[in-house]
Scaffold this active site. Structure first.
Site, short mmCIF file in Angstrom:
data_model
loop_
_atom_site.label_atom_id
_atom_site.label_comp_id
_atom_site.label_asym_id
_atom_site.label_seq_id
_atom_site.Cartn_x
_atom_site.Cartn_y
_atom_site.Cartn_z
N GLN A 214 -4.92 -0.41 -5.14
CA GLN A 214 -5.45 -1.58 -5.86
C GLN A 214 -6.18 -1.20 -7.14
O GLN A 214 -6.08 -1.90 -8.15
CB GLN A 214 -6.36 -2.40 -4.94
CG GLN A 214 -6.80 -3.72 -5.55
CD GLN A 214 -7.51 -4.61 -4.55
OE1 GLN A 214 -7.19 -4.62 -3.37
NE2 GLN A 214 -8.51 -5.34 -5.01
N CYS B 88 0.84 -1.19 0.00
CA CYS B 88 0.00 0.00 0.00
C CYS B 88 0.88 1.25 0.00
O CYS B 88 1.78 1.38 0.84
CB CYS B 88 -0.90 -0.02 1.23
SG CYS B 88 -1.71 1.54 1.59
N GLU B 89 0.63 2.18 -0.91
CA GLU B 89 1.48 3.36 -1.00
C GLU B 89 1.22 4.36 0.13
O GLU B 89 2.00 5.30 0.31
CB GLU B 89 1.33 4.04 -2.35
CG GLU B 89 0.02 4.76 -2.57
CD GLU B 89 -0.03 5.49 -3.91
OE1 GLU B 89 -0.73 6.50 -3.99
OE2 GLU B 89 0.62 5.05 -4.87
N HIS B 90 0.15 4.16 0.88
CA HIS B 90 -0.17 5.09 1.96
C HIS B 90 0.52 4.75 3.28
O HIS B 90 0.79 5.64 4.09
CB HIS B 90 -1.68 5.15 2.17
CG HIS B 90 -2.43 5.64 0.98
ND1 HIS B 90 -3.40 4.89 0.34
CD2 HIS B 90 -2.32 6.79 0.27
CE1 HIS B 90 -3.87 5.57 -0.69
NE2 HIS B 90 -3.24 6.72 -0.76
N HIS B 91 0.76 3.45 3.50
CA HIS B 91 1.40 3.03 4.75
C HIS B 91 2.59 2.10 4.53
O HIS B 91 3.25 1.71 5.50
CB HIS B 91 0.38 2.33 5.66
CG HIS B 91 -0.76 3.21 6.07
ND1 HIS B 91 -1.97 3.23 5.39
CD2 HIS B 91 -0.88 4.11 7.08
CE1 HIS B 91 -2.78 4.10 5.97
NE2 HIS B 91 -2.15 4.64 6.99
N CYS C 111 -2.82 -2.67 6.01
CA CYS C 111 -3.07 -1.37 6.62
C CYS C 111 -4.49 -1.30 7.19
O CYS C 111 -4.79 -0.42 8.00
CB CYS C 111 -2.84 -0.24 5.62
SG CYS C 111 -3.87 -0.30 4.16
N HIS D 282 -5.58 -6.08 2.77
CA HIS D 282 -4.69 -4.94 3.00
C HIS D 282 -4.30 -4.93 4.48
O HIS D 282 -5.15 -4.75 5.34
CB HIS D 282 -5.39 -3.63 2.64
CG HIS D 282 -5.69 -3.49 1.18
ND1 HIS D 282 -5.17 -2.49 0.40
CD2 HIS D 282 -6.46 -4.24 0.34
CE1 HIS D 282 -5.60 -2.61 -0.85
NE2 HIS D 282 -6.39 -3.67 -0.90
#
Length: 217
Positions: free
Chosen positions: A150, A109-112, A180, A178
């Site tokens: 995704q 995940c690019e956010h976490h 996250c 995910h």
């Protein structure tokens, strides 16, 4: 951007870019230079957490971490590593649906920067060209090995296959967990996310139903 907006983007998996956002100078440094720099940065993070880098078990962790990021988890950022999508003339005139099932998804995940794990199911209806089956798996693996959302992953796979096969008749379904979601925030251990992208004949319900019937067998 304030902290509430930062958290909102991360918790809701929002992204405004169809392409992976990369700086123009993303590949000016060699892999070895990147590993050396990340090693130093991650060592500082470990120190800020209070860890003793003089310990035998921890002393090599910054290097292992940096090498893993550059060479393994995120190799798919480098366009030079993109697999060649070998296609062949459809000499035998195969015109029915071809389905590749249960392709492994190992992404982040690019956010976490936490893992996304699951599977992709892909189908296409050939026209003049067919593709080597392993090339579909390699394409999924390539786009998975980068910081991802995704929805974007589904689109990147779809668009590349449509371009290589010279047909819009492609469908991509990804179902994934995910971490996250399961390790932080709501901490839901059981939920997973499904994304569906398609074009061409799969705009028609009968083709989508045939595809999902095959998956259900």
């Amino acid at each position: 951007m304030d902290k509430n907006e930062i958290e909102n983007i991360g918790d809701n998996h929002l992204s405004t870019n169809v392409q992976t956002p990369l700086r123009p100078d993303a590949f000016e440094k060699s892999d070895e230079e990147k590993i050396q720099n990340i090693q130093q940065y991650f060592g500082k993070i470990m120190e800020e957490l209070g860890l003793d880098l003089n310990d035998d078990s921890l002393s090599g962790t910054p290097y292992r971490f940096a090498k893993m990021y550059v060479k393994e988890l995120f190799y798919g950022l480098n366009p030079d590593k993109k697999p060649k999508l070998s296609v062949f003339e459809n000499k035998y005139g195969y015109k029915k649906m071809l389905v590749e099932q249960n392709i492994t998804i190992d992404s982040s995940c690019e956010h976490h920067f936490l893992p996304i794990t699951g599977e992709a199911n892909i189908a296409y209806v050939p026209k003049e060209k067919v593709i080597g089956l392993s090339k579909i798996n390699r394409l999924v693996d390539y786009y998975s090995h980068r910081p991802q959302v995704q929805e974007r992953l589904s689109l990147q796979i779809l668009k590349d296959l449509q371009y290589a096969l010279e047909t819009e008749d492609v469908i991509v379904v990804i179902s994934a967990k995910h971490l996250c979601v399961s390790l932080r925030g709501i901490k839901d251990k059981n939920s997973f996310t499904t994304t569906i992208e398609y074009g061409g004949c799969f705009e028609e319900e009968k083709y989508r139903n045939e595809f999902f019937k095959i998956l259900g067998q």
